[in-house]
Every structure is written in C-alpha cells, then in structure tokens.
Design a protein around this motif. Sequence first.
Motif, PDB file in Angstrom:
ATOM      1  N   VAL A   1      42.045  43.591  42.595  1.00  9.82           N
ATOM      2  CA  VAL A   1      43.129  42.693  42.741  1.00  9.82           C
ATOM      3  C   VAL A   1      44.260  43.345  41.521  1.00  9.82           C
ATOM      4  O   VAL A   1      43.932  43.601  40.681  1.00  9.82           O
ATOM      5  N   GLN A   2      45.313  43.093  41.983  1.00 19.10           N
ATOM      6  CA  GLN A   2      46.501  43.383  40.923  1.00 19.10           C
ATOM      7  C   GLN A   2      47.262  42.174  40.651  1.00 19.10           C
ATOM      8  O   GLN A   2      47.771  41.371  41.339  1.00 19.10           O
ATOM      9  N   PHE A   3      47.028  41.596  39.221  1.00 20.79           N
ATOM     10  CA  PHE A   3      47.980  40.424  38.940  1.00 20.79           C
ATOM     11  C   PHE A   3      49.283  40.687  38.610  1.00 20.79           C
ATOM     12  O   PHE A   3      49.349  42.015  38.266  1.00 20.79           O
ATOM     13  N   HIS A   4      50.180  39.985  38.527  1.00 18.75           N
ATOM     14  CA  HIS A   4      51.455  40.042  38.312  1.00 18.75           C
ATOM     15  C   HIS A   4      52.011  39.082  37.119  1.00 18.75           C
ATOM     16  O   HIS A   4      51.845  37.998  37.181  1.00 18.75           O
ATOM     17  N   ASP A   5      52.714  39.919  36.355  1.00 20.26           N
ATOM     18  CA  ASP A   5      53.130  39.074  34.831  1.00 20.26           C
ATOM     19  C   ASP A   5      54.282  38.445  35.290  1.00 20.26           C
ATOM     20  O   ASP A   5      55.037  38.137  34.076  1.00 20.26           O
ATOM     21  N   PHE A   6      55.145  38.482  36.266  1.00 25.42           N
ATOM     22  CA  PHE A   6      56.269  37.640  36.335  1.00 25.42           C
ATOM     23  C   PHE A   6      56.121  36.171  36.531  1.00 25.42           C
ATOM     24  O   PHE A   6      56.996  35.338  36.635  1.00 25.42           O
ATOM     25  N   VAL A   7      54.763  35.680  36.815  1.00 24.70           N
ATOM     26  CA  VAL A   7      54.527  34.433  37.381  1.00 24.70           C
ATOM     27  C   VAL A   7      54.267  33.642  35.985  1.00 24.70           C
ATOM     28  O   VAL A   7      53.953  34.199  34.983  1.00 24.70           O
ATOM     29  N   PRO A   8      54.670  32.463  36.183  1.00 23.89           N
ATOM     30  CA  PRO A   8      54.969  31.629  34.671  1.00 23.89           C
ATOM     31  C   PRO A   8      53.647  31.678  34.139  1.00 23.89           C
ATOM     32  O   PRO A   8      52.515  31.222  35.017  1.00 23.89           O
ATOM     33  N   ASN A   9      53.259  31.811  33.020  1.00 23.42           N
ATOM     34  CA  ASN A   9      52.035  31.540  32.289  1.00 23.42           C
ATOM     35  C   ASN A   9      50.661  32.588  32.892  1.00 23.42           C
ATOM     36  O   ASN A   9      49.823  32.143  32.802  1.00 23.42           O
ATOM     37  N   SER A  10      51.548  33.854  33.329  1.00 26.99           N
ATOM     38  CA  SER A  10      50.370  34.881  33.901  1.00 26.99           C
ATOM     39  C   SER A  10      49.248  35.236  32.931  1.00 26.99           C
ATOM     40  O   SER A  10      48.064  35.318  33.348  1.00 26.99           O
ATOM     41  N   ASP A  11      49.622  35.292  31.663  1.00 25.15           N
ATOM     42  CA  ASP A  11      48.597  35.619  30.835  1.00 25.15           C
ATOM     43  C   ASP A  11      47.258  34.624  30.805  1.00 25.15           C
ATOM     44  O   ASP A  11      46.054  35.015  30.851  1.00 25.15           O
ATOM     45  N   ILE A  12      47.703  33.343  30.714  1.00 23.52           N
ATOM     46  CA  ILE A  12      46.933  32.494  30.249  1.00 23.52           C
ATOM     47  C   ILE A  12      46.334  32.134  31.680  1.00 23.52           C
ATOM     48  O   ILE A  12      44.923  32.215  31.607  1.00 23.52           O
ATOM     49  N   ARG A  13      46.881  32.316  32.679  1.00 20.81           N
ATOM     50  CA  ARG A  13      46.299  32.088  34.231  1.00 20.81           C
ATOM     51  C   ARG A  13      45.255  33.144  34.605  1.00 20.81           C
ATOM     52  O   ARG A  13      44.237  32.966  35.193  1.00 20.81           O
ATOM     53  N   ARG A  14      45.537  34.273  34.335  1.00 17.02           N
ATOM     54  CA  ARG A  14      44.639  35.465  34.368  1.00 17.02           C
ATOM     55  C   ARG A  14      43.495  35.785  33.594  1.00 17.02           C
ATOM     56  O   ARG A  14      42.367  35.615  34.054  1.00 17.02           O
ATOM     57  N   GLU A  15      43.763  35.178  32.464  1.00 10.30           N
ATOM     58  CA  GLU A  15      42.529  35.038  31.384  1.00 10.30           C
ATOM     59  C   GLU A  15      41.506  34.070  31.893  1.00 10.30           C
ATOM     60  O   GLU A  15      40.210  33.954  31.820  1.00 10.30           O
ATOM     61  N   ASN A  16      41.890  32.790  32.515  1.00 11.77           N
ATOM     62  CA  ASN A  16      41.306  31.716  32.815  1.00 11.77           C
ATOM     63  C   ASN A  16      40.305  32.018  34.134  1.00 11.77           C
ATOM     64  O   ASN A  16      39.263  32.009  34.307  1.00 11.77           O
ATOM     65  N   ILE A  17      41.014  33.057  35.007  1.00 14.34           N
ATOM     66  CA  ILE A  17      40.326  33.373  36.258  1.00 14.34           C
ATOM     67  C   ILE A  17      39.460  34.207  35.883  1.00 14.34           C
ATOM     68  O   ILE A  17      38.196  34.434  36.407  1.00 14.34           O
ATOM     69  N   ARG A  18      39.802  35.372  34.767  1.00 17.59           N
ATOM     70  CA  ARG A  18      38.810  36.290  34.494  1.00 17.59           C
ATOM     71  C   ARG A  18      37.376  35.807  33.724  1.00 17.59           C
ATOM     72  O   ARG A  18      36.230  36.093  34.161  1.00 17.59           O
ATOM     73  N   GLN A  19      37.601  34.691  32.676  1.00 14.53           N
ATOM     74  CA  GLN A  19      36.320  33.995  32.475  1.00 14.53           C
ATOM     75  C   GLN A  19      35.556  33.479  33.395  1.00 14.53           C
ATOM     76  O   GLN A  19      34.280  33.445  33.301  1.00 14.53           O
ATOM     77  N   GLU A  20      36.209  32.885  34.385  1.00 11.80           N
ATOM     78  CA  GLU A  20      35.442  32.389  35.550  1.00 11.80           C
ATOM     79  C   GLU A  20      34.699  33.666  36.590  1.00 11.80           C
ATOM     80  O   GLU A  20      33.261  33.224  36.734  1.00 11.80           O
ATOM     81  N   LEU A  21      35.098  34.458  36.564  1.00 10.92           N
ATOM     82  CA  LEU A  21      34.872  35.773  37.383  1.00 10.92           C
ATOM     83  C   LEU A  21      33.591  36.290  36.499  1.00 10.92           C
ATOM     84  O   LEU A  21      32.669  36.603  37.026  1.00 10.92           O
ATOM     85  N   LYS A  22      33.730  36.245  35.125  1.00 11.66           N
ATOM     86  CA  LYS A  22      32.421  36.802  34.284  1.00 11.66           C
ATOM     87  C   LYS A  22      31.151  36.048  34.780  1.00 11.66           C
ATOM     88  O   LYS A  22      30.102  36.650  34.458  1.00 11.66           O
ATOM     89  N   LYS A  23      31.307  35.048  35.198  1.00  7.98           N
ATOM     90  CA  LYS A  23      30.019  34.007  35.516  1.00  7.98           C
ATOM     91  C   LYS A  23      29.212  34.664  36.722  1.00  7.98           C
ATOM     92  O   LYS A  23      28.071  34.528  36.589  1.00  7.98           O
ATOM     93  N   THR A  24      29.938  35.338  37.459  1.00  7.58           N
ATOM     94  CA  THR A  24      29.302  35.819  38.651  1.00  7.58           C
ATOM     95  C   THR A  24      29.604  37.322  38.970  1.00  7.58           C
ATOM     96  O   THR A  24      28.669  38.014  39.771  1.00  7.58           O
ATOM     97  N   HIS A  25      30.373  37.972  38.428  1.00 10.27           N
ATOM     98  CA  HIS A  25      30.823  39.270  38.862  1.00 10.27           C
ATOM     99  C   HIS A  25      30.840  39.990  37.440  1.00 10.27           C
ATOM    100  O   HIS A  25      31.049  39.597  36.495  1.00 10.27           O
ATOM    101  N   LYS A  26      30.961  41.470  37.508  1.00  4.90           N
ATOM    102  CA  LYS A  26      31.071  42.446  36.226  1.00  4.90           C
ATOM    103  C   LYS A  26      32.306  43.189  36.648  1.00  4.90           C
ATOM    104  O   LYS A  26      32.725  43.515  37.676  1.00  4.90           O
ATOM    105  N   LEU A  27      33.114  43.204  35.468  1.00  5.48           N
ATOM    106  CA  LEU A  27      34.222  44.013  35.501  1.00  5.48           C
ATOM    107  C   LEU A  27      33.911  45.546  35.801  1.00  5.48           C
ATOM    108  O   LEU A  27      33.126  46.027  34.803  1.00  5.48           O
ATOM    109  N   THR A  28      34.334  46.300  36.481  1.00 10.05           N
ATOM    110  CA  THR A  28      33.876  47.670  36.802  1.00 10.05           C
ATOM    111  C   THR A  28      35.354  48.658  36.299  1.00 10.05           C
ATOM    112  O   THR A  28      34.997  49.723  35.638  1.00 10.05           O
ATOM    113  N   TYR A  29      36.395  48.090  36.223  1.00 11.43           N
ATOM    114  CA  TYR A  29      37.387  48.999  35.642  1.00 11.43           C
ATOM    115  C   TYR A  29      38.645  47.966  35.296  1.00 11.43           C
ATOM    116  O   TYR A  29      38.701  46.993  36.146  1.00 11.43           O
TER     117      TYR A  29
END
Length: 309
Positions: free
Chosen positions: A268-296
């Motif tokens: 995925v490519q997240f885009h930082d022009f979306v309002p509250n992009s940092d917070i929204r991305r980090e919330n999604i990442r925290q949820e993804l960590k429950k089922t997936h692992k970050l490879t890069y």
Amino acid sequence: MKYLIFGANVTGQTFFENYLNKIEIVGVVDREIKKYSKHFEGIGCWSNMTEVPSNILENINVILVASSSIKQSESIKFMLQRIVENLNINVVSIFEIDFYADFMSTLSRESRVTFFKEKKGDITYRLDYDDLNKDSIVIDLGGYMGQWTSDIYSKYNANVFVFEPIPEYCEFIKKRFEKNPKIKVYECGLADRQYISKIYLNEDATTTFGDIDSPYYNVELIEYSNFMKTNNLNTIDLIKINIEGGEFDLLDSIIKNDDVKNFKHIQVQFHDFVPNSDIRRENIRQELKKTHKLTYNYDFVWENWSLKS
C-alpha cells in the motif's frame, strides 16, 4: 552499555547522527566502510567483525543492525549471532534499528522517495514475493498504465484483476493486455462501499481530494466484498493499493469487517494529503500488526504487510 553499528548505510548514518551524544557507540562495521567512514568521525570503522580489536569486542553489549529491509535484517541478525558465537564474545543482544521510528521519520517525503528509488524498490521490494505462482490471485488497485501488473505477471504468471477508473488509462491497459486471458481489467475502483465519486486529475496523479476547479471524472467505485463474492475470490494472495487517498476508508473497512486475513500480502501507498493522515495510517498499522508483519516500510511511499504464518 556499549553499542556497535553493523551497516554504514544511510540508516546507520542517521542513527549515528541522532544518538551519538545519547548512547556510547564504539564503532561501525561495513564491508564498504572506506566509502562511508567520513560519516562516522570519532568512532572505530572496520570492514568486518574480525577486524574489531579484541578489547572492544569484549565490551560490546549491543549490536545494532542498520538495514532498510526488515526481511534483510532478520538474515543479518542470524549471521551475526553465528559470528558472535564463533568469536566467543558476550554480546547481550542483536537487534535491528527501528526503521520507522529512528530513520524514516527523520526524512522528508522527497528524501524517502529518493531513498526508495536508490534501492530500486519498484523492481525489488514491490515484486519480491516468495509464495506467488501461476495460481495466485493478485489485485491491482490503481492500474494507471499497467506497468506493475505487467511486471508481476511476467515474474509469476499470476491471475491479475486490474482496477483503473480513469477511462483513458483503463482503455490503454485493456489494449495492452487484450490477448492475455489471465489479466482482467475493470473501469472502476474498489472501495469500502458502492458509490459514484469525483476523481480529480493532476498530471499523472488522480485523487478524490482535489481542487474544485481542477478537471475531474465521475467514476464508479464498487464495494470490495461484493466483487470478491461475485467472482468467488475467498483469498487474495496480493493486493496492491495506490488509490490516491481512498486507501484509508478501504483498509478501515477490510479490517472492521474482519476480512483482512483473506489478504496474504498488502502492498500500500498511503497519501499524506488526506486529513489526519498520520493518525489514520498509524491506527491502520496497529490493526494490521495483529494479523500481518511488516516486511518493508518507506513512510507514505510504499510499505508491505504479509500475513503471519
């Protein structure tokens, strides 16, 4: 605690600059250290572990692996553990420098893009999947001119579903793959729900967050879960998401509906022009960590999550 950096690349250099006065860094090891030694003034610089003086080796507590790839870090850590055992030195721990917290956050987006290109990320990270084959199901969200689809198909002979809502781009992709039955092209997008959206044009980029005075198309977005059911797609081996801001709502929905385990790899490519992009991305990442692992990870450039085994 005495620290040794293993890897004199940009990651190692940035860590050294940020932590030089905070922790005791005794040296750096890299086989190309002559090229990088100017970035590590005041500490020892060696091309391999056997060159490190014994009096320093004996007092090292932590070895920090400086790598731009989590997958690469794991293999380096394993190798270093064997070296430490063979040299009979008492190192407390070996771990990778936190790429997200300690390195990427220090760079501008332009620098992150440059670093990604230097690593040839488009032909390495974004195409490197050990478990893809001719039976794999791949979804390309944001097909543009179809180059990523072409590359992923050429490498794995996989079945690819391409979504591109802009008519000109979609028509180009359809003609490009018209003789390939394993690549299906759709003039629409996938989203959290079905609706018509305005897609604004900005040179080679498109977005639903454009200027109201910019040219736009009214495009169809269909609900991802309905598409999967209609096409009997229970498992997606790889989904590539580059939909200019729509990734937040889509991933939020996939996670909320507990469908995330049906996606083995999420690029995925997240885009930082979306309002509250940092917070929204980090919330999604925290949820993804429950089922997936970050490879890069290259913040707001590209990152990949793979389902835990």
